[in-house]
Structures are given as structure tokens and as C-alpha cells.
Design a protein around this motif. Structure first.
Motif, PDB file in Angstrom:
ATOM      1  N   MET A   1       6.957  19.918 -26.623  1.00 53.22           N
ATOM      2  CA  MET A   1       7.117  20.013 -25.171  1.00 53.22           C
ATOM      3  C   MET A   1       5.923  19.352 -24.482  1.00 53.22           C
ATOM      4  SD  MET A   1       9.314  21.229 -22.919  1.00 53.22           S
ATOM      5  CE  MET A   1      10.220  22.546 -23.721  1.00 53.22           C
ATOM      6  N   LYS A   2       6.213  18.472 -23.519  1.00 56.10           N
ATOM      7  CA  LYS A   2       5.172  17.751 -22.799  1.00 56.10           C
ATOM      8  C   LYS A   2       5.053  18.277 -21.378  1.00 56.10           C
ATOM      9  CE  LYS A   2       7.312  13.879 -23.684  1.00 56.10           C
ATOM     10  NZ  LYS A   2       7.666  12.435 -23.745  1.00 56.10           N
ATOM     11  N   ASN A   3       3.834  18.441 -20.918  1.00 53.57           N
ATOM     12  CA  ASN A   3       3.595  18.935 -19.571  1.00 53.57           C
ATOM     13  C   ASN A   3       3.577  17.795 -18.563  1.00 53.57           C
ATOM     14  OD1 ASN A   3       3.460  21.599 -20.364  1.00 53.57           O
ATOM     15  ND2 ASN A   3       1.236  21.650 -20.500  1.00 53.57           N
ATOM     16  N   PHE A   4       4.329  17.975 -17.480  1.00 47.72           N
ATOM     17  CA  PHE A   4       4.445  16.972 -16.423  1.00 47.72           C
ATOM     18  C   PHE A   4       4.088  17.613 -15.086  1.00 47.72           C
ATOM     19  CE2 PHE A   4       6.482  14.520 -19.525  1.00 47.72           C
ATOM     20  CZ  PHE A   4       6.896  13.285 -19.048  1.00 47.72           C
ATOM     21  N   TYR A   5       3.475  16.815 -14.217  1.00 48.81           N
ATOM     22  CA  TYR A   5       3.263  17.205 -12.821  1.00 48.81           C
ATOM     23  C   TYR A   5       3.876  16.111 -11.960  1.00 48.81           C
ATOM     24  CZ  TYR A   5       0.973  19.165  -8.676  1.00 48.81           C
ATOM     25  OH  TYR A   5       0.732  19.752  -7.450  1.00 48.81           O
ATOM     26  N   LEU A   6       4.731  16.503 -11.004  1.00 51.35           N
ATOM     27  CA  LEU A   6       5.389  15.558 -10.104  1.00 51.35           C
ATOM     28  C   LEU A   6       4.823  15.703  -8.703  1.00 51.35           C
ATOM     29  CD1 LEU A   6       7.693  13.518  -9.361  1.00 51.35           C
ATOM     30  CD2 LEU A   6       9.136  15.536  -8.920  1.00 51.35           C
ATOM     31  N   ASN A   7       4.403  14.578  -8.122  1.00 44.85           N
ATOM     32  CA  ASN A   7       3.996  14.544  -6.725  1.00 44.85           C
ATOM     33  C   ASN A   7       4.935  13.578  -6.013  1.00 44.85           C
ATOM     34  OD1 ASN A   7       2.319  13.250  -4.379  1.00 44.85           O
ATOM     35  ND2 ASN A   7       1.205  15.127  -4.876  1.00 44.85           N
ATOM     36  N   HIS A   8       5.716  14.090  -5.060  1.00 43.44           N
ATOM     37  CA  HIS A   8       6.694  13.238  -4.374  1.00 43.44           C
ATOM     38  C   HIS A   8       6.538  13.350  -2.866  1.00 43.44           C
ATOM     39  CE1 HIS A   8       9.631  16.241  -2.885  1.00 43.44           C
ATOM     40  NE2 HIS A   8       9.480  16.908  -4.021  1.00 43.44           N
ATOM     41  N   ASP A   9       7.315  12.539  -2.135  1.00 42.97           N
ATOM     42  CA  ASP A   9       7.136  12.525  -0.688  1.00 42.97           C
ATOM     43  C   ASP A   9       8.422  12.746   0.091  1.00 42.97           C
ATOM     44  OD1 ASP A   9       8.108   9.976  -1.309  1.00 42.97           O
ATOM     45  OD2 ASP A   9       6.905   8.975   0.219  1.00 42.97           O
ATOM     46  N   GLY A  10       9.376  13.455  -0.523  1.00 45.41           N
ATOM     47  CA  GLY A  10      10.408  14.116   0.238  1.00 45.41           C
ATOM     48  C   GLY A  10      11.584  13.331   0.764  1.00 45.41           C
ATOM     49  N   ASN A  11      11.980  12.266   0.075  1.00 44.05           N
ATOM     50  CA  ASN A  11      13.221  11.615   0.467  1.00 44.05           C
ATOM     51  C   ASN A  11      14.223  11.734  -0.680  1.00 44.05           C
ATOM     52  OD1 ASN A  11      15.164   9.753   1.779  1.00 44.05           O
ATOM     53  ND2 ASN A  11      13.425   9.264   3.094  1.00 44.05           N
ATOM     54  N   ILE A  12      15.404  11.159  -0.508  1.00 43.26           N
ATOM     55  CA  ILE A  12      16.500  11.401  -1.447  1.00 43.26           C
ATOM     56  C   ILE A  12      16.116  11.040  -2.873  1.00 43.26           C
ATOM     57  CG2 ILE A  12      18.910  10.920  -1.966  1.00 43.26           C
ATOM     58  CD1 ILE A  12      18.261  12.359   0.755  1.00 43.26           C
ATOM     59  N   ASP A  13      15.506   9.877  -3.057  1.00 43.71           N
ATOM     60  CA  ASP A  13      15.103   9.437  -4.384  1.00 43.71           C
ATOM     61  C   ASP A  13      14.124  10.426  -5.027  1.00 43.71           C
ATOM     62  OD1 ASP A  13      16.177   7.255  -5.647  1.00 43.71           O
ATOM     63  OD2 ASP A  13      14.381   6.036  -5.486  1.00 43.71           O
ATOM     64  N   ASP A  14      13.278  11.025  -4.213  1.00 45.81           N
ATOM     65  CA  ASP A  14      12.325  12.009  -4.718  1.00 45.81           C
ATOM     66  C   ASP A  14      13.036  13.266  -5.196  1.00 45.81           C
ATOM     67  OD1 ASP A  14       9.599  10.784  -3.738  1.00 45.81           O
ATOM     68  OD2 ASP A  14      10.932  10.673  -2.022  1.00 45.81           O
ATOM     69  N   PHE A  15      14.008  13.744  -4.415  1.00 50.04           N
ATOM     70  CA  PHE A  15      14.743  14.943  -4.798  1.00 50.04           C
ATOM     71  C   PHE A  15      15.526  14.717  -6.089  1.00 50.04           C
ATOM     72  CE2 PHE A  15      14.845  15.603   0.001  1.00 50.04           C
ATOM     73  CZ  PHE A  15      13.734  16.424  -0.011  1.00 50.04           C
ATOM     74  N   VAL A  16      16.155  13.555  -6.209  1.00 51.29           N
ATOM     75  CA  VAL A  16      16.892  13.249  -7.436  1.00 51.29           C
ATOM     76  C   VAL A  16      15.929  13.152  -8.619  1.00 51.29           C
ATOM     77  CG1 VAL A  16      18.386  11.556  -8.577  1.00 51.29           C
ATOM     78  CG2 VAL A  16      18.752  12.126  -6.161  1.00 51.29           C
ATOM     79  N   SER A  17      14.750  12.608  -8.381  1.00 55.07           N
ATOM     80  CA  SER A  17      13.734  12.552  -9.437  1.00 55.07           C
ATOM     81  C   SER A  17      13.369  13.945  -9.929  1.00 55.07           C
ATOM     82  CB  SER A  17      12.476  11.831  -8.924  1.00 55.07           C
ATOM     83  OG  SER A  17      12.745  10.476  -8.654  1.00 55.07           O
ATOM     84  N   LEU A  18      13.140  14.866  -8.998  1.00 55.52           N
ATOM     85  CA  LEU A  18      12.825  16.237  -9.377  1.00 55.52           C
ATOM     86  C   LEU A  18      13.976  16.856 -10.157  1.00 55.52           C
ATOM     87  CD1 LEU A  18      11.227  18.883  -9.306  1.00 55.52           C
ATOM     88  CD2 LEU A  18      12.101  19.262  -6.976  1.00 55.52           C
ATOM     89  N   LEU A  19      15.178  16.672  -9.675  1.00 54.86           N
ATOM     90  CA  LEU A  19      16.360  17.214 -10.342  1.00 54.86           C
ATOM     91  C   LEU A  19      16.450  16.743 -11.791  1.00 54.86           C
ATOM     92  CD1 LEU A  19      19.143  18.592 -10.400  1.00 54.86           C
ATOM     93  CD2 LEU A  19      20.081  16.556  -9.304  1.00 54.86           C
ATOM     94  N   LEU A  20      16.273  15.446 -12.006  1.00 57.77           N
ATOM     95  CA  LEU A  20      16.407  14.896 -13.356  1.00 57.77           C
ATOM     96  C   LEU A  20      15.236  15.301 -14.240  1.00 57.77           C
ATOM     97  CD1 LEU A  20      17.774  11.340 -12.503  1.00 57.77           C
ATOM     98  CD2 LEU A  20      19.062  13.362 -13.206  1.00 57.77           C
ATOM     99  N   LEU A  21      14.040  15.348 -13.673  1.00 53.88           N
ATOM    100  CA  LEU A  21      12.878  15.753 -14.462  1.00 53.88           C
ATOM    101  C   LEU A  21      13.049  17.177 -14.973  1.00 53.88           C
ATOM    102  CD1 LEU A  21      10.101  14.580 -15.318  1.00 53.88           C
ATOM    103  CD2 LEU A  21       9.128  15.743 -13.333  1.00 53.88           C
ATOM    104  N   LEU A  22      13.636  18.038 -14.170  1.00 56.61           N
ATOM    105  CA  LEU A  22      13.853  19.428 -14.582  1.00 56.61           C
ATOM    106  C   LEU A  22      14.816  19.544 -15.754  1.00 56.61           C
ATOM    107  CD1 LEU A  22      14.194  21.080 -11.055  1.00 56.61           C
ATOM    108  CD2 LEU A  22      12.336  21.482 -12.689  1.00 56.61           C
ATOM    109  N   GLN A  23      15.651  18.516 -15.961  1.00 54.84           N
ATOM    110  CA  GLN A  23      16.656  18.588 -17.030  1.00 54.84           C
ATOM    111  C   GLN A  23      16.181  18.008 -18.357  1.00 54.84           C
ATOM    112  OE1 GLN A  23      18.888  20.523 -15.889  1.00 54.84           O
ATOM    113  NE2 GLN A  23      17.967  20.153 -13.865  1.00 54.84           N
ATOM    114  N   MET A  24      15.081  17.291 -18.356  1.00 57.67           N
ATOM    115  CA  MET A  24      14.643  16.638 -19.588  1.00 57.67           C
ATOM    116  C   MET A  24      14.260  17.694 -20.619  1.00 57.67           C
ATOM    117  SD  MET A  24      12.461  13.454 -17.997  1.00 57.67           S
ATOM    118  CE  MET A  24      13.193  12.384 -16.746  1.00 57.67           C
ATOM    119  N   PRO A  25      14.913  17.700 -21.775  1.00 60.01           N
ATOM    120  CA  PRO A  25      14.744  18.798 -22.735  1.00 60.01           C
ATOM    121  C   PRO A  25      13.317  18.988 -23.214  1.00 60.01           C
ATOM    122  CG  PRO A  25      16.648  17.438 -23.305  1.00 60.01           C
ATOM    123  CD  PRO A  25      15.919  16.717 -22.222  1.00 60.01           C
ATOM    124  N   GLU A  26      12.562  17.901 -23.335  1.00 64.05           N
ATOM    125  CA  GLU A  26      11.227  17.971 -23.911  1.00 64.05           C
ATOM    126  C   GLU A  26      10.128  18.024 -22.856  1.00 64.05           C
ATOM    127  OE1 GLU A  26      12.656  13.630 -24.203  1.00 64.05           O
ATOM    128  OE2 GLU A  26      13.462  15.646 -23.926  1.00 64.05           O
TER     129      GLU A  26
END
Length: 314
Positions: A1-26
Motif C-alpha cells: 500500500m502506497k501513501n498519497f496526498y492530493l492537493n486540488h483546486d476544486g473544479n470538475i477534473d479535480d473532483f474526478v481525480s479524487l474519486l479515481l484516486l480513492l478507488q486505486m487498490p494499492e
């Protein structure tokens, strides 16, 4: 398991990025920071918390940190308004209570608090301006010792920029233009940087066929949310195209096989009509891993794979 930190700026592409990052199994998302840049901070922070509530893996304990960083050159407000609509989507509001907490400290300090004690080095993904990282480096330069790599959606090397503002020559990309001084500060650090610039993001456009494809997959809640989100991305300018800028950056951070890269030396201009321009600088630039090309079919397939696998805690 790898630790990730996401810093985004609140537009659609950012929300989709968060959504997909949350699903990555590792991947273990240890923190999320939201900058008041391409979206408004209040709805962007709330939407991020709601998405973590609904789509997180069972062991995810992320909090959302609000940034108090400010722009040198603010984004146009017309672009930022979509955060309000996204935050009001019914799929995010079936439950009135938001359980994912707000972090106690602003995002640049939260970044330090989450990254420094991590038992393994952290992958840092930034899909907005670099200001929070530049401020974190100023407070605690040792943060670089526990960052495996920075993946940043920003800049334009061989492509024209996307800034169309008075008294600017159009050479800069917006995340760099928002705070060119932050780019310079991060470039001065010893971080290992992967640059996902307009040169590669322009290879993954948002097409009508892609919209229809997501519409045909509405039975998957995460893909339904992706389709709804990107329905807000439109332009009335002739020949204007939306691209999956931040999503490419986020997927590359864990699936580097989706792209080809090379090492370049780059610098940034901080002032004047070219403020925010990133450019090749073989003599004085700093080494950066620069993404050159994308396997677009594999990229779009990965979005499908992660979206279909998404947890849905309704």
C-alpha cells in the motif's frame, strides 16, 4: 500500500481525480487539500468531503484541509462556478450529514502534518497551483525527505499556453500563472518532479463520444457522477476543447505505464507579459520528468476500470 496526498483546486477534473484516486487498490489517501483557485473553496471542500464519505474504501481516514493561499492571478470566476453545481448533485446529498472532517490546520500545514510522520515516503499529487507546497517548503524544508515524487498538472513546454488575459502573451498554463513564484520555489527544491503539462493533456480530450460512453454506463454510480460532472464543462468559444488535465496527472501518478516521458531541464518566468511560462532551459533549468505522450485508449479504459470498481457507501 502506497501513501498519497492530493492537493486540488476544486473544479470538475479535480473532483474526478479524487474519486479515481480513492478507488486505486494499492493507494492509501492520507490527506486532501483544497485550494481556492479553479473552484470556490466552500463548495469544493464540501464536495470533496461528501465524495470521500460515499466513495472511500473502508479503511480510508482522510480529512479535507482548506487552503488559505491566495492568487497572484485569480482564475476567471466563470470557470469557478461549477463547484457550486457539483456540490449540489443529488448523488452527493442523499445524506445530510458530512462525516469526513475538515482538517484543523490550513492545507499547507496539513500537508506537513500528514507527510512528515508517514512511515513510507508519500506520493504528492497536485492538480492545481503549487502555492501550498511552496508555503510548506518555507515552513519545513525537510518535507522533501518524505516525498517520493511530486506529480504536477501544470505548465506548457512545447505547446501554447491556455491563459487568455489582458497584458499576457498567452504562453502560460493557468496553474502556473495563478502563482508563478510558487512554481519557482518548488523548482528550486530537490523534489523529484513529474510534469504533466498541456503537451500531454492535450492528447486526452473530452469528446462527445466519451460523454455518450459514460452515459451508457450510468448504472455504475461513480461513472454516473463522472458523466454528470463533465456535463458542466462546456465552452461557447469556437474550436474550444476541454481536456482531462487533472485526471491524466492523477492516473499517471500510480500507472506510469500509461505514458512516455523524458528528462528535460525547465525554468519558469515569474513576471511580465509571460508570467507563468514554463520553458526549456538546458543551461540553467532544473531536471524534470516531462510526460511526452499518452496511450489514450489505455487511459480512458483505466477510468472505466476504476469507476466500475468504485465503492458506493450510500
Amino acid at each position: 500500500m502506497k501513501n498519497f496526498y492530493l492537493n486540488h483546486d476544486g473544479n470538475i477534473d479535480d473532483f474526478v481525480s479524487l474519486l479515481l484516486l480513492l478507488q486505486m487498490p494499492e493507494v492509501n489517501v492520507i490527506g486532501v487539500g483544497v485550494t481556492d483557485a479553479d473552484g470556490y473553496i466552500d463548495p469544493a471542500s464540501d464536495a470533496s468531503r461528501k465524495m470521500i464519505d460515499i466513495f472511500k474504501k473502508a479503511d480510508c481516514k482522510s480529512a479535507v484541509a482548506r487552503s488559505n493561499s491566495r492568487a497572484v492571478h485569480p482564475f476567471p470566476k466563470e470557470w469557478r462556478l461549477s463547484a457550486f453545481t457539483f456540490n449540489n448533485f443529488p448523488i452527493l446529498n442523499e445524506k445530510r450529514e458530512i462525516k469526513t472532517p475538515l482538517a484543523e490546520k490550513p492545507a499547507h500545514l496539513d500537508m506537513i502534518d500528514k507527510i512528515m510522520p508517514s512511515p513510507s515516503k508519500v506520493t504528492l499529487v497536485m492538480t492545481g497551483p503549487l502555492t501550498d507546497l511552496a508555503r510548506a517548503l518555507e515552513v519545513n524544508p525537510k518535507i522533501t525527505e518524505n516525498i517520493e515524487r511530486l506529480y504536477w498538472m501544470g505548465g506548457a513546454i512545447n505547446e501554447k499556453g491556455n491563459v487568455k488575459e489582458p497584458q499576457h502573451d498567452g504562453s502560460a498554463e493557468w496553474n502556473a500563472y495563478w502563482d508563478p513564484y510558487a512554481v519557482k520555489a518548488v523548482f528550486k527544491s530537490d523534489l523529484d518532479i513529474v510534469l504533466v503539462a498541456l503537451d500531454s493533456t492535450n492528447q486526452v480530450p473530452l469528446t462527445n463520444d466519451l460523454r455518450y460512453h459514460w452515459a451508457s454506463q450510468r448504472k455504475y454510480p461513480a461513472i454516473d457522477l463522472i458523466g454528470l460532472g463533465y456535463s458542466l464543462n462546456h465552452s461557447y468559444e469556437i474550436n474550444s476543447t476541454t481536456y482531462l488535465w487533472d485526471v491524466l496527472t492523477t492516473l499517471v501518478s500510480n500507472y506510469p505505464e500509461l505514458v512516455d516521458s523524458k528528462i528535460i531541464k525547465a525554468s519558469v518566468i515569474t513576471e511580465g507579459v509571460s508570467a507563468g511560462k514554463t520553458y526549456l532551459d538546458d543551461e540553467n533549468g532544473r531536471p524534470i520528468t516531462f510526460v511526452t505522450s499518452v496511450d489514450a485508449d489505455a487511459f480512458y479504459d483505466k477510468i472505466d476500470e476504476l469507476g466500475k470498481s468504485a465503492a458506493y457507501n450510500n
